[in-house]
Design a protein around this motif. Structure first.
Motif, mmCIF file in Angstrom:
data_model
loop_
_atom_site.group_PDB
_atom_site.id
_atom_site.type_symbol
_atom_site.label_atom_id
_atom_site.label_comp_id
_atom_site.label_asym_id
_atom_site.label_seq_id
_atom_site.Cartn_x
_atom_site.Cartn_y
_atom_site.Cartn_z
ATOM 1 N N GLY A 400 0.783 -1.028 0.430
ATOM 2 C CA GLY A 400 0.105 -0.093 0.158
ATOM 3 C C GLY A 400 0.556 1.558 -0.067
ATOM 4 O O GLY A 400 0.942 1.981 -0.858
ATOM 5 N N TRP A 496 -2.779 -2.947 3.705
ATOM 6 C CA TRP A 496 -2.570 -2.157 3.884
ATOM 7 C C TRP A 496 -1.891 -1.386 4.851
ATOM 8 O O TRP A 496 -1.494 -2.258 6.096
ATOM 9 C CB TRP A 496 -2.452 -0.854 2.620
ATOM 10 C CG TRP A 496 -2.642 0.193 2.639
ATOM 11 C CD1 TRP A 496 -1.188 0.820 3.144
ATOM 12 C CD2 TRP A 496 -3.683 1.472 3.027
ATOM 13 N NE1 TRP A 496 -1.206 1.813 3.223
ATOM 14 C CE2 TRP A 496 -2.472 3.028 3.300
ATOM 15 C CE3 TRP A 496 -4.109 1.881 2.515
ATOM 16 C CZ2 TRP A 496 -2.923 3.803 3.419
ATOM 17 C CZ3 TRP A 496 -5.557 3.315 2.681
ATOM 18 C CH2 TRP A 496 -4.524 4.458 3.084
ATOM 19 N N ILE A 500 -7.673 -2.363 5.065
ATOM 20 C CA ILE A 500 -7.970 -3.250 4.189
ATOM 21 C C ILE A 500 -6.524 -4.062 4.648
ATOM 22 O O ILE A 500 -5.560 -3.845 4.004
ATOM 23 C CB ILE A 500 -7.324 -2.152 2.913
ATOM 24 C CG1 ILE A 500 -8.392 -0.506 2.962
ATOM 25 C CG2 ILE A 500 -6.339 -1.881 1.202
ATOM 26 C CD1 ILE A 500 -9.314 -0.802 2.329
ATOM 27 N N LEU A 503 -5.378 -5.756 -1.712
ATOM 28 C CA LEU A 503 -5.317 -4.075 -2.822
ATOM 29 C C LEU A 503 -5.758 -4.801 -3.820
ATOM 30 O O LEU A 503 -5.825 -3.331 -4.298
ATOM 31 C CB LEU A 503 -3.721 -3.608 -2.022
ATOM 32 C CG LEU A 503 -3.972 -2.948 -1.588
ATOM 33 C CD1 LEU A 503 -2.047 -3.014 -0.917
ATOM 34 C CD2 LEU A 503 -4.004 -1.737 -1.019
ATOM 35 N N SER A 580 -9.293 -1.469 -4.455
ATOM 36 C CA SER A 580 -9.131 -0.529 -3.018
ATOM 37 C C SER A 580 -7.626 -0.226 -3.401
ATOM 38 O O SER A 580 -7.278 0.916 -2.944
ATOM 39 C CB SER A 580 -8.506 -1.749 -1.782
ATOM 40 O OG SER A 580 -8.155 -2.730 -1.940
ATOM 41 N N GLY A 581 -6.566 -1.192 -4.505
ATOM 42 C CA GLY A 581 -5.115 -0.215 -4.904
ATOM 43 C C GLY A 581 -4.734 0.962 -5.686
ATOM 44 O O GLY A 581 -4.557 2.250 -5.931
#
Length: 634
Positions: A400, A496, A500, A503, A580-581
């Motif tokens: 992350g 991350w 999270i 990712l 999410s990354g």
């Protein structure tokens, strides 16, 4: 300026439509529900078996038939097994045909739960006695049925013209262990089979500490006459594999033939031309270097003859048994009495870890092996972006924060163009009063308005297109980074911070349950509804886009103003289902852009007010000479 606004609005609207259509029509389909144990048994018994042996195109060797025999002929149900154990793999080799058909990747779990089963790569046609093959241990400790379609690799010799097929080992042949016990790094195993007619076949299996098998086949001719046969290797998959079914991802056949990348999706195999007179498929002659196999999103199996070996790569689909098959067919060898014929090749079976695959490309020299990773059309960007991300991760240790650091590096590289863009935007704001005056003077005469505006730009040496350059650069970078995050296993299950934990997956938080405070789950990941669940990262992204938009003057046209006002929140809703990354990259990119633009605009006399209009510290321009306070405003 209005034309630029209109073009920007059009670009943003089109992007929004593309993303919405993408999420609705091209999102990965959820996996089908698993059938019960009875259905699994029917599927297994109807698809069991081995294979006939292939020859090489243009050589007098018997061509392959079906990779499956009848269920009654499946000797793997009762044959002994050799255990496979390494730091990366666990499984076994069946003495029936010497098949590598039981393999788990011990470095990877099916889910984020550390108690979930290991990822299974290869599965046998019959699984008695294999605890991991027909069941899996649930977190509570109970056994649950697991559907596994047979998927395996095996090797053999195809009889040449004039050679009795009974004199070569087949897929159901029971081999004897000549040396070795368990297959492990530094501990090879040798199998032996004597055809009783003067030929002794041996097969040596070696394994490194990652995912590479070395398979050496030999025929010792102790008879009185020459013996001719062609060595081969086969990868067989029973039934259509469970794939991501995402159009930006290649899953199916992958290979390299003398420097040419071969990619073919599973759905295309049944429609190929017929080869060997009966089965659809494709034959490719390889003169020096090549490999071929099957790739999934993160996992792969490939047959790779030794560098410099001439062979024929075959791809086929067997409709009667619903089997997808790739083969490497070597030239026929004629072994004289008292001599021994040998053939060596490699089998990669494991995770597509870039560093590991790159190592195999260098040693033992599997040609362009890193191209087995699906880099996409923007490979000239995805490859260096991944290399940079991988290098940063080596220093930082958290993917992350590495994505955030990567964003800073990319923004630094495009900063010269971005600076020109922000300066140009600041100078165009100085021209707003004069443009409004031109609009009042020209009325509805669009041609006259455009002409006078262009003369103003030319006189003030302002390039209205300068603001588009950073945006144009960001588009390929965005899609390249999306590709990297989506296809590389290094992002799989990479955490991350806080909630999270993966990712490569969407942000699991949801406004629907107040981010976990309420006692019910939000929409499941991978569903369309999750895209509108307003996870935390999506909300932060929407706010950052709104702040970035506030740095620009609001359009005069009410319709344009409304579209611009809604755009950040539309993107916020749509991007909730993205990895999410990728959302983290976009947030970081927006934050850096806001800081850069705010600083540069302030240096040119315009201090933005996020809750109002742009404030100018410059005196108003004179409508007569276009100069603030009698001085040039350049």
């Amino acid at each position: 300026m209005e034309d630029n606004n209109r073009n920007l609005i059009l670009a943003m609207v089109l992007s929004a439509i593309v993303m919405l259509v993408w999420s609705i029509f091209f999102a990965p389909e959820p996996p089908p529900p698993a059938p019960d144990a009875a259905q699994e048994q029917v599927a297994t018994t109807s698809e069991t078996g081995g294979a006939a042996a292939p020859g090489t195109a243009g050589q007098p060797a018997t061509a392959p038939g079906n990779a499956a025999a009848t269920a009654n002929a499946d000797a793997s149900a009762t044959a002994g097994r050799i255990k496979i154990e390494s730091p990366s793999l666990a499984g076994s080799i069946s003495l029936a045909g010497g098949r590598i058909d039981d393999l788990e990747l011990t470095g990877y779990h099916e889910t984020l739960d550390k108690n979930s089963p290991y990822v299974r790569l290869l599965s046998p046609t019959a699984e008695p006695g294999l605890a991991a093959a027909g069941s899996a241990v649930a977190p509570g400790g109970d056994l649950k049925p697991v559907v596994r379609k047979p998927y395996y690799a095996f090797y053999g010799w195809a009889p040449a013209a004039g050679t009795d097929p009974a004199l070569v080992p087949g897929p159901a042949t029971i081999w004897q262990v000549e040396s070795g016990t368990d297959l492990a790094p530094g501990k090879p195993v040798t199998l032996r089979w004597d055809n009783g007619a003067g030929q002794v076949f041996r097969r040596i299996y070696e394994l490194d500490d990652k995912y590479l098998f070395t398979v050496t086949q030999s025929v010792e001719n102790t008879g009185t006459a020459p013996f001719s046969a062609a060595p081969y290797g086969i990868l067989a998959r029973h039934g259509l594999p469970d794939t991501q079914n995402f159009f930006v991802l290649h899953e199916g056949v992958v290979g390299m033939t003398d420097g040419q990348l071969l990619e073919e999706k599973y759905k295309n195999l049944p429609d190929m031309d017929r080869i060997d007179g009966q089965f659809p498929g494709q034959l490719i002659e390889v003169k020096e270097n090549g490999w071929i196999g099957f790739t999934d999103k993160y996992w792969m199996t490939t047959l790779a003859p030794a560098a410099g070996t001439t062979f024929t790569a075959a791809v086929k689909y067997i409709p009667g048994s619903d089997i997808y098959q790739t083969e490497t067919r070597m030239p026929v060898q004629t072994i004289q009495p008292g001599a021994t014929g040998t053939s060596s090749s490699y089998l990669f079976a494991g995770a597509k870890v870039w560093e590991t695959i790159k190592g195999y490309q260098e040693n033992p020299g599997i040609d362009r092996f890193v191209d087995s990773i699906d880099w996409g059309w923007f490979y000239f960007l995805t490859k260096p972006i991944f290399r940079l991300l991988h290098w940063l991760h080596g220093f930082i240790g958290n993917m992350g924060w590495s994505i955030i650091a990567l964003t800073f590096v990319l923004k630094l590289l495009v900063f010269p163009l971005a600076r020109k863009s922000y300066v140009s935007m600041a100078r165009m704001k100085e021209l707003q009063p004069e443009m409004e005056a031109i609009k009042e003077r020209t009325g509805d005469d669009r041609m006259k308005y455009q002409k006078e505006v262009m003369e103003l730009y030319k006189r003030e040496k302002v390039n209205p297109a300068a603001g588009c350059l950073p945006v144009l650069l960001q588009i390929p970078i965005f899609f390249s980074l999306y590709k990297v995050i989506f296809v590389t296993i290094e992002l799989r299950h990479a955490p991350w911070l806080g909630w999270i934990r993966d990712l490569s997956a969407p942000d699991p938080s949801s406004l629907w349950n107040l981010f976990g405070l309420l006692p019910w789950d939000g929409p499941g990941q991978g569903t369309l509804l999750h895209s509108f669940s307003l996870p935390i990262l999506a909300i932060i992204l929407g706010i950052s886009m709104w702040m970035q938009q506030k740095l620009n003057p609001a359009p005069a046209d009410p319709a344009q103003k409304m579209i611009f006002a809604w755009m950040p929140w539309i993107f916020m809703l749509m991007l909730g289902g993205f990895a999410s990354g990728l959302v983290l990259y976009w947030i970081t990119n927006n934050t850096i852009t806001i800081i850069q633009q705010y600083t540069i605009m302030s240096m040119h006399g315009h201090r933005p007010d996020f809750f109002g209009n742009i404030k100018s510290s410059l005196p108003a321009r004179s409508k007569r000479d276009g100069k603030p306070g009698g001085k040039t405003g350049k």
